[in-house]
Scaffold this motif. Sequence first.
Motif, short mmCIF file in Angstrom:
data_model
loop_
_atom_site.label_atom_id
_atom_site.label_comp_id
_atom_site.label_asym_id
_atom_site.label_seq_id
_atom_site.Cartn_x
_atom_site.Cartn_y
_atom_site.Cartn_z
N ALA A 16 0.82 -1.22 0.00
CA ALA A 16 0.00 0.00 0.00
C ALA A 16 0.85 1.27 0.00
O ALA A 16 0.32 2.36 -0.12
CB ALA A 16 -0.93 0.00 1.21
N GLY A 17 2.17 1.09 0.14
CA GLY A 17 3.03 2.27 0.21
C GLY A 17 3.09 3.00 -1.12
O GLY A 17 2.76 2.44 -2.17
N LYS A 18 3.52 4.27 -1.07
CA LYS A 18 3.69 5.03 -2.32
C LYS A 18 4.99 4.58 -2.97
O LYS A 18 5.90 4.10 -2.32
CB LYS A 18 3.78 6.53 -2.01
N VAL A 78 -7.86 -3.15 1.85
CA VAL A 78 -7.47 -1.77 1.53
C VAL A 78 -7.04 -1.06 2.80
O VAL A 78 -7.72 -1.14 3.83
CB VAL A 78 -8.65 -1.04 0.86
N GLN A 79 -5.90 -0.38 2.73
CA GLN A 79 -5.42 0.43 3.84
C GLN A 79 -5.66 1.89 3.46
O GLN A 79 -5.06 2.39 2.52
CB GLN A 79 -3.92 0.18 4.07
N ASP A 80 -6.57 2.54 4.18
CA ASP A 80 -6.99 3.88 3.78
C ASP A 80 -7.00 4.82 4.97
O ASP A 80 -7.88 4.71 5.81
CB ASP A 80 -8.39 3.79 3.16
N LEU A 83 -0.77 4.49 6.81
CA LEU A 83 -0.19 5.17 7.98
C LEU A 83 0.98 4.41 8.57
O LEU A 83 1.29 4.57 9.74
CB LEU A 83 -1.28 5.36 9.05
N GLY A 84 1.58 3.52 7.78
CA GLY A 84 2.74 2.77 8.28
C GLY A 84 2.53 1.27 8.16
O GLY A 84 1.41 0.80 7.94
N THR A 85 3.64 0.53 8.32
CA THR A 85 3.59 -0.93 8.10
C THR A 85 2.73 -1.66 9.14
O THR A 85 2.07 -2.64 8.82
CB THR A 85 5.01 -1.52 8.08
N GLY A 86 2.74 -1.14 10.39
CA GLY A 86 1.91 -1.78 11.43
C GLY A 86 0.44 -1.60 11.12
O GLY A 86 -0.37 -2.54 11.19
N VAL A 159 14.82 -0.91 15.98
CA VAL A 159 14.83 0.56 15.99
C VAL A 159 14.95 1.06 14.56
O VAL A 159 15.91 0.71 13.85
CB VAL A 159 16.01 1.11 16.82
N GLU A 160 13.99 1.84 14.13
CA GLU A 160 14.05 2.39 12.78
C GLU A 160 15.21 3.38 12.66
O GLU A 160 15.55 4.06 13.65
CB GLU A 160 12.72 3.08 12.45
N ALA A 161 15.78 3.46 11.46
CA ALA A 161 16.96 4.28 11.24
C ALA A 161 16.79 5.69 11.80
O ALA A 161 17.67 6.21 12.50
CB ALA A 161 17.26 4.33 9.74
N VAL A 174 20.28 -6.01 10.22
CA VAL A 174 19.08 -5.17 10.04
C VAL A 174 17.85 -5.99 9.64
O VAL A 174 17.95 -7.15 9.24
CB VAL A 174 19.33 -4.07 8.99
N ASN A 175 16.72 -5.30 9.71
CA ASN A 175 15.41 -5.92 9.46
C ASN A 175 15.10 -5.98 7.96
O ASN A 175 15.17 -4.97 7.27
CB ASN A 175 14.36 -5.08 10.19
N SER A 176 14.75 -7.16 7.47
CA SER A 176 14.33 -7.29 6.06
C SER A 176 12.88 -6.87 5.90
O SER A 176 12.43 -6.57 4.80
CB SER A 176 14.46 -8.75 5.62
C1 UD1 Z 1 10.69 -1.13 6.57
C2 UD1 Z 1 10.94 -1.53 8.03
C3 UD1 Z 1 12.44 -1.52 8.30
C4 UD1 Z 1 13.15 -2.46 7.34
C5 UD1 Z 1 12.83 -2.09 5.89
C6 UD1 Z 1 13.36 -3.14 4.96
C7 UD1 Z 1 9.04 -0.72 9.32
C8 UD1 Z 1 8.54 0.35 10.20
N1 UD1 Z 1 10.28 -0.56 8.87
O1 UD1 Z 1 11.13 0.22 6.44
O2 UD1 Z 1 12.68 -1.94 9.64
O3 UD1 Z 1 14.54 -2.41 7.56
O4 UD1 Z 1 11.40 -2.02 5.69
O5 UD1 Z 1 13.23 -2.72 3.63
O6 UD1 Z 1 8.33 -1.67 9.06
N2 UD1 Z 1 3.58 -0.25 3.28
C9 UD1 Z 1 2.20 -0.32 3.34
N3 UD1 Z 1 1.53 0.62 4.02
C10 UD1 Z 1 2.15 1.64 4.68
C11 UD1 Z 1 3.56 1.71 4.63
C12 UD1 Z 1 4.26 0.75 3.92
O7 UD1 Z 1 1.60 -1.23 2.75
O8 UD1 Z 1 1.46 2.45 5.29
C13 UD1 Z 1 4.32 -1.27 2.54
C14 UD1 Z 1 5.10 -0.71 1.37
O9 UD1 Z 1 4.35 -0.75 0.19
C15 UD1 Z 1 6.30 -1.67 1.30
C16 UD1 Z 1 6.50 -2.10 2.74
O10 UD1 Z 1 5.27 -1.85 3.40
O11 UD1 Z 1 6.00 -2.82 0.54
C17 UD1 Z 1 7.65 -1.36 3.43
O12 UD1 Z 1 7.35 -0.01 3.54
P1 UD1 Z 1 8.48 1.12 3.51
O13 UD1 Z 1 7.84 2.41 3.71
O14 UD1 Z 1 9.34 0.94 2.33
O15 UD1 Z 1 9.30 0.73 4.83
P2 UD1 Z 1 10.75 1.19 5.19
O16 UD1 Z 1 10.71 2.56 5.72
O17 UD1 Z 1 11.69 0.92 4.08
#
Ligand code: UD1
Length: 451
Positions: A16-18, A78-80, A83-86, A159-161, A174-176
Amino acid sequence: MAQPQIPEMAAIILAAGKSTRMKSARSKVLHEIGGRSLLHHVLATCEEAKLSPQVVVTSPDGSDVRSAAEVFGAATAVQDPPLGTGHAVQAAQEALKSHEGDVAVLFGDTPLIEAATLAAMSSARRARADIVVLGFDADDPTPYGRLVMSTDGNLEKIVEAKDATETERAIGFVNSGVLLADAKQLFALLDNVTNDNAKGEYYLTDVIGLAREAGLTCTAIKCDEAEVLGVNSRSDLAAAEAAFQDKMRGRALGAGVTMVAPETVFFSYDTDLAADCWIGPNVVFGPGVTVASGATIKSFSHLEGATVGANADIGPYARLRPGADIQTSARIGNFVEIKKATIEPGAKVNHLSYIGDARVGPKANIGAGVITCNYDGFNKSLTEIGAGAFIGSNSSLVAPVKVADGAYIGSGSVITKAVEGDALALTRGPLKQIKGWAAKHRARNTKKSGD
Ligand code: UD1
Ligand code: CA
């Protein structure tokens, strides 16, 4: 005795990320490597690792991504707004409400992850941890979440960068992004994640710290950096393609295929080469190609949707398009294009021909420059050439048309009607000769120009 129950494992694929850095009108996860979209690579790996159901999380405008997921039989959420991976993982909760067991979280833009790695995570989960994270030693850890490990090998937090202290930033492990946990436990932990951080996002990675506070055990297993290469830009896409090609070449060599210059041979995700085929330099396999044992594919040939039989000989400079079925010991030579045609055992199409919508019988010989005229501007029609027929060079076979077994077509003919078996057919104007004409012509012109 009853078999031990293997816990069901679902998959959530975040997409869902940009993806502004791709500079593309197309969604990032629909870009391709090895002839298949990034998303389908991830879904195929989930399927191989028996992760089911699969839920793909998209942004509201990701209808193309949702269609691609559905084609593969995956569910969508759908994520609307994103607001982040969590928060993205939470968007999949509804789709998984009846799921009991584990869930793996993967990223749609990380296509090279292997089923064996997911299996290793699953073993680690059963052996020793409530949550397993996949990590790697980064060449350059700058952009990644750092894995903070305890001295006894447990994962304490991620811990995020942007939020890391100087000491934490020095960590190279680091985290994949790939994580495995019990689904219900993961969703419960996510309820307590806040967005109180540098990016103002709900981080999936925060569940580790929360899990530790709740007395749960977390661990991390390691894979190669190449396996978790994330695609954010066109140059990442090219790097992922290169890594994928390397993997496919290694597999083919391991399976007994000879390649003179493997670094110049390009594969699709489903290229299927049997042991003892021989591939020359600069050969490209598009999707859907199967090559049987003992076949030879010479340089600069391009194959797509084609089947090559045992001991067949292709190229150099051959083009096999979808539906080309080249059977045992048949021969396709230079500058020959074959489309939707069966070339039966031992038949030869050696030079400069187009054979489309056709059947060429066993041991037939197609001379240089023969064309099947299969298209009248509206419809495609079939050309049938019988066993042992001989088609003279530079002939046109205007379909629908049939040349029966053993017939002989004189060079330069245009065949529009059925030709009987063992007959000779030719369509030629009579040869006319004017004796001495050339010599007179030269003499006249030499005088005029004074040479
Ligand atoms: C994320 C991890 C980080 C890791 C890195 C590996 C988190 C907070 N951080 O960071 O620890 O080292 O990936 O590449 O998880 N996405 C959504 N919705 C959102 C945001 C993201 O679906 O609201 C999806 C993106 O499309 C992508 C993935 O999640 O496929 C990762 O998102 P991204 O924003 O690239 O995370 P990073 O900041 O790179
Ligand atoms: Ca990223």
